[in-house]
Write a protein that holds these residues in place. Sequence first.
Motif, PDB file in Angstrom:
ATOM      1  N   SER A 109       0.846  -1.196   0.000  1.00 47.17           N
ATOM      2  CA  SER A 109       0.000   0.000   0.000  1.00 47.17           C
ATOM      3  C   SER A 109       0.880   1.245   0.000  1.00 47.17           C
ATOM      4  O   SER A 109       2.102   1.156   0.110  1.00 47.17           O
ATOM      5  N   LEU A 163      11.338  -3.397   0.515  1.00 52.38           N
ATOM      6  CA  LEU A 163      11.516  -1.945   0.611  1.00 52.38           C
ATOM      7  C   LEU A 163      12.605  -1.549  -0.377  1.00 52.38           C
ATOM      8  O   LEU A 163      13.796  -1.764  -0.139  1.00 52.38           O
ATOM      9  N   ARG A 188      16.212   5.419   4.839  1.00 54.38           N
ATOM     10  CA  ARG A 188      15.759   4.264   4.052  1.00 54.38           C
ATOM     11  C   ARG A 188      16.771   3.118   4.170  1.00 54.38           C
ATOM     12  O   ARG A 188      16.398   1.962   4.361  1.00 54.38           O
ATOM     13  N   TYR A 321       2.280   4.046 -11.988  1.00 57.68           N
ATOM     14  CA  TYR A 321       2.841   4.463 -13.267  1.00 57.68           C
ATOM     15  C   TYR A 321       1.769   4.292 -14.332  1.00 57.68           C
ATOM     16  O   TYR A 321       0.738   3.658 -14.091  1.00 57.68           O
TER      17      TYR A 321
HETATM   18  N1  SAH Z   1       4.700   2.782  -0.477  1.00 56.82           N
HETATM   19  C1  SAH Z   1       5.553   1.632  -0.497  1.00 56.82           C
HETATM   20  C2  SAH Z   1       5.037   0.540  -1.414  1.00 56.82           C
HETATM   21  C3  SAH Z   1       4.285   0.953  -2.647  1.00 56.82           C
HETATM   22  S1  SAH Z   1       5.248   1.733  -3.892  1.00 56.82           S
HETATM   23  C4  SAH Z   1       6.951   2.035  -0.874  1.00 56.82           C
HETATM   24  O1  SAH Z   1       7.134   3.054  -1.510  1.00 56.82           O
HETATM   25  O2  SAH Z   1       7.859   1.276  -0.522  1.00 56.82           O
HETATM   26  C5  SAH Z   1       6.125   0.358  -4.535  1.00 56.82           C
HETATM   27  C6  SAH Z   1       7.195   0.673  -5.552  1.00 56.82           C
HETATM   28  O3  SAH Z   1       6.606   1.208  -6.725  1.00 56.82           O
HETATM   29  C7  SAH Z   1       8.175   1.738  -5.153  1.00 56.82           C
HETATM   30  O4  SAH Z   1       9.187   1.210  -4.335  1.00 56.82           O
HETATM   31  C8  SAH Z   1       8.691   2.225  -6.498  1.00 56.82           C
HETATM   32  O5  SAH Z   1       9.930   1.608  -6.820  1.00 56.82           O
HETATM   33  C9  SAH Z   1       7.641   1.747  -7.498  1.00 56.82           C
HETATM   34  N2  SAH Z   1       7.160   2.873  -8.317  1.00 56.82           N
HETATM   35  C10 SAH Z   1       6.531   3.985  -7.919  1.00 56.82           C
HETATM   36  N3  SAH Z   1       6.321   4.822  -8.961  1.00 56.82           N
HETATM   37  C11 SAH Z   1       6.831   4.209 -10.055  1.00 56.82           C
HETATM   38  C12 SAH Z   1       6.948   4.559 -11.435  1.00 56.82           C
HETATM   39  N4  SAH Z   1       6.493   5.716 -11.901  1.00 56.82           N
HETATM   40  N5  SAH Z   1       7.538   3.676 -12.272  1.00 56.82           N
HETATM   41  C13 SAH Z   1       7.980   2.489 -11.813  1.00 56.82           C
HETATM   42  N6  SAH Z   1       7.935   2.114 -10.526  1.00 56.82           N
HETATM   43  C14 SAH Z   1       7.365   2.960  -9.648  1.00 56.82           C
END
Ligand code: SAH
Length: 367
Positions: A109, A163, A188, A321
């Motif tokens: 989430s 993560l 992180r 995305y």
């Molecule tokens: N909120 C949590 C889990 C959900 S996001 C977190 O951030 O760890 C999960 C993953 O989606 C992120 O770690 C990121 O690498 C990926 N993500 C987010 N936006 C993206 C994008 N525009 N293109 C590709 N991966 C993306």
Amino acid sequence: MNIQEIFEKIDNEIELNKAEMMFLLDLKNPEEIEQLFAKAYDVKLKNVGQKAYFRGIVEFSNYCVKDCFYCGIRKSNKNTERFQIPEEDVIKSAVWSYNAGYGSSVLQSGERSDSEFVDSVERMLKEIKKQTDNKLGITISLGEQTLETYKRWFEAGAHRYLLRIETTNKELFNKIHPVDELHNFETRINCLKLLKKAGYQVGTGVMIGLPFQTTEDLVNDILFFKENDIDMIGMGPYIFHEETPMAQYRKDWELDKEALLTKALKMIAVTRIYLKDVNIAATTALQALRHTGREAGLQAGANIIMPNSTDTQYRENYQLYENKPCTDENASMCRGCLQRRIEGIGETIGFNEWGDSPHFHNRQKSS
Ligand code: SAH
Ligand code: SF4
């Protein structure tokens, strides 16, 4: 540098150096790229076997306190309709994954760390374990939390955590996130240490093809995975989302889909070759670039697939995305479709198994 010499080193299990890894990531000739994928596939067979493991993923909420510049569900995106799947429905979807033979599930989430959220996750984990007789493996991917929270969730039944570090280049990290207390590179990294301390099998990863990212950055990412003794890797292509600040770089940095896919697959291959016994996911974002992108991921060295087990009605609003695939499908369709695709390329599916990272068990033995 000569590709055959590098391949010989791989065959003889001699560790590649940075320059050699960069050379492989920069390969341009399609035939040589295919040879690289085949080589990574050999390394995968030798170290983790030919089984692909399924983790049914439930993306249960898009509320997020963060504002990552690349992500479609970032806090400041007012065009996203926010949702939170009721606890009992999240549990139902996880139990569905178990009954579908997945062996493991993932709960993911947007990030929240308020006590209401932490308690709710804890309750869901306990209930999922209970309803599956403690047999369903649970991975969670819920962002940065305190050690105490990580421990509570571990005790409630989660045993793996994802993560992503997103990029190990601190300067680049600070370009793709606001620089403030909530978005901090060191925090992180520290969270990855806390996760290990809490007992989890730890997964991390990066986005591939970010604006400003260099081949050397990607090699440094792989070295980081090794130095930090990471068990699982979830990497995927970075895909632009129009409603985010990073869309401003589109004109200068966006690659065509096939070129980006190839870059991501090369990264999977070199990571497999270098790390050998870890679990590597063929992430859904690969399929946003090519219909058969996830199969291509397995053929380049990945061994984990995460079919979507989220209720269809919620999928549309979990758009990190653009062009996220499978948002109109339901969980059974995803199961059938992926099974056909994976068996179609000659792989076996590890139904009803946790499919832990062999690296985690090797790490336990040696410590
Ligand atoms: N909120 C949590 C889990 C959900 S996001 C977190 O951030 O760890 C999960 C993953 O989606 C992120 O770690 C990121 O690498 C990926 N993500 C987010 N936006 C993206 C994008 N525009 N293109 C590709 N991966 C993306
Ligand atoms: Fe939130 Fe994760 Fe998206 Fe960042 S990447 S905005 S933490 S959901």
